[in-house]
Design an enzyme around this catalytic site. Structure first.
Site, PDB file in Angstrom:
ATOM      1  N   ASP A   1      34.675  36.029  41.221  1.00 20.59           N
ATOM      2  CA  ASP A   1      35.605  35.645  40.164  1.00 20.59           C
ATOM      3  C   ASP A   1      34.914  34.652  39.241  1.00 20.59           C
ATOM      4  O   ASP A   1      34.303  33.674  39.699  1.00 20.59           O
ATOM      5  CB  ASP A   1      36.860  35.020  40.756  1.00 20.59           C
ATOM      6  CG  ASP A   1      37.706  36.023  41.522  1.00 20.59           C
ATOM      7  OD1 ASP A   1      37.513  37.237  41.311  1.00 20.59           O
ATOM      8  OD2 ASP A   1      38.555  35.604  42.322  1.00 20.59           O
TER       9      ASP A   1
ATOM     10  N   GLU B   1      46.928  44.003  41.627  1.00 21.21           N
ATOM     11  CA  GLU B   1      47.245  42.747  42.309  1.00 21.21           C
ATOM     12  C   GLU B   1      48.685  42.857  42.766  1.00 21.21           C
ATOM     13  O   GLU B   1      49.581  43.084  41.949  1.00 21.21           O
ATOM     14  CB  GLU B   1      47.058  41.557  41.363  1.00 21.21           C
ATOM     15  CG  GLU B   1      45.618  41.397  40.898  1.00 21.21           C
ATOM     16  CD  GLU B   1      45.483  40.514  39.666  1.00 21.21           C
ATOM     17  OE1 GLU B   1      46.521  40.072  39.114  1.00 21.21           O
ATOM     18  OE2 GLU B   1      44.343  40.276  39.238  1.00 21.21           O
TER      19      GLU B   1
END
Length: 280
Positions: A9, A128
């Site tokens: 990330d 997600e």
């Protein structure tokens, strides 16, 4: 052949990691981590620009270019992919695939257009997911910050019908916890999986990875905290102070890390002993 995928990330110039996609702490310079994971036999690198709208995209494209010159496994890139031009820029910078989440939830037709123009093999859907108050799994966008109106089962099927070549699913409630992957989510969608499927969020040790890779339709796992913190302890990186991000963790003692020390190579050796086919 099952894949062990390093998921990184990115926030601005930094590799970051949080828990449940929140509380992002700076861990270091991302391309150096990516190169070491490649050397340690990662099957793929995922770069997720988790706050794409807040930073200059030119820096992110430069990171992809740098990484693609040092890393010779597939590189998947996502975060802030809003149109066909964005996809073209990311692929031109050296990425092998892009993954799309928020823009697809807002305009599902975008997935169809992207697959037609660039080919399904180059287009991945990122999901997600979290359970809501009605005990239903729903999809989130904007790095877990916004709730969509899409239920997981419906969106999973629709995306495949629209031509996506791969799906990566992150369980937000498991992310960064190290308590294992969300098998309830997997069992819910399992019969609907018709494309290569990656699950991410929760890896805390080799056995948890083995337990999820035993499912035939799981193509691979995305691993973050487990390998990031292991690498930090192993290499004892020198930290160069920067103005951006939460750097308190790197400035303080790393003895508080509660993940066991391992590596991608160690994970693969464990899996091979357990009868899982991996690249070694």
């Amino acid at each position: 052949m099952k894949r062990i995928i390093a998921k990184l990330d990115i926030k601005g110039p930094n590799l970051v990691k949080g828990v449940n996609l929140e509380g992002l702490r700076v861990l270091g310079e991302p391309s150096s981590f990516a190169k070491m994971y490649y050397q340690n036999l990662a099957d793929e690198i995922i770069y997720h620009d988790c706050v794409a709208s807040l930073y200059d995209r030119k820096n992110f494209l430069a990171l992809i270019e740098t990484t693609s010159s040092d890393v010779f496994v597939p590189i998947s890139v996502g975060g802030g992919i809003k149109n066909l031009k964005d996809i073209e820029k990311v692929l031109s910078a050296g990425a092998d695939k892009v993954f799309i989440n928020s823009a697809a939830l807002k305009q599902p037709k975008f997935l169809t257009e992207a697959c037609r123009k660039f080919g399904s093999a180059n287009i991945c859907l990122s999901i997600e997911v979290i359970k809501n108050s009605d005990d239903e799994f729903i999809c989130l966008s904007n790095y877990g910050r916004e709730v969509s109106n899409k239920k997981l089962l419906d969106w999973f099927s629709e995306a495949q019908d629209r031509g996506v070549g791969e799906i990566i699913l992150t369980s937000v409630s498991c992310d960064g916890m190290g308590n294992g992957f969300d098998q309830k989510v997997l069992e819910l969608i399992y019969d609907k999986i018709n494309v290569p499927f990656i699950i991410h969020g929760g890896a805390g040790n080799e056995k948890q990875i083995y337990d999820i890779l035993k499912y035939d339709k799981v193509s691979g796992v995305g691993v973050s905290s487990l390998i990031h913190y292991s690498l930090i302890r192993e290499k004892n990186f020198k930290f160069v102070p920067k103005d951006e991000g939460n750097t308190q963790f790197l400035r303080s003692s790393k003895d508080t890390i509660n993940f066991k020390k391992t590596s991608i190579l160690s994970i693969k050796k464990f899996l091979k002993k357990k009868g899982i086919k991996v690249r070694l």
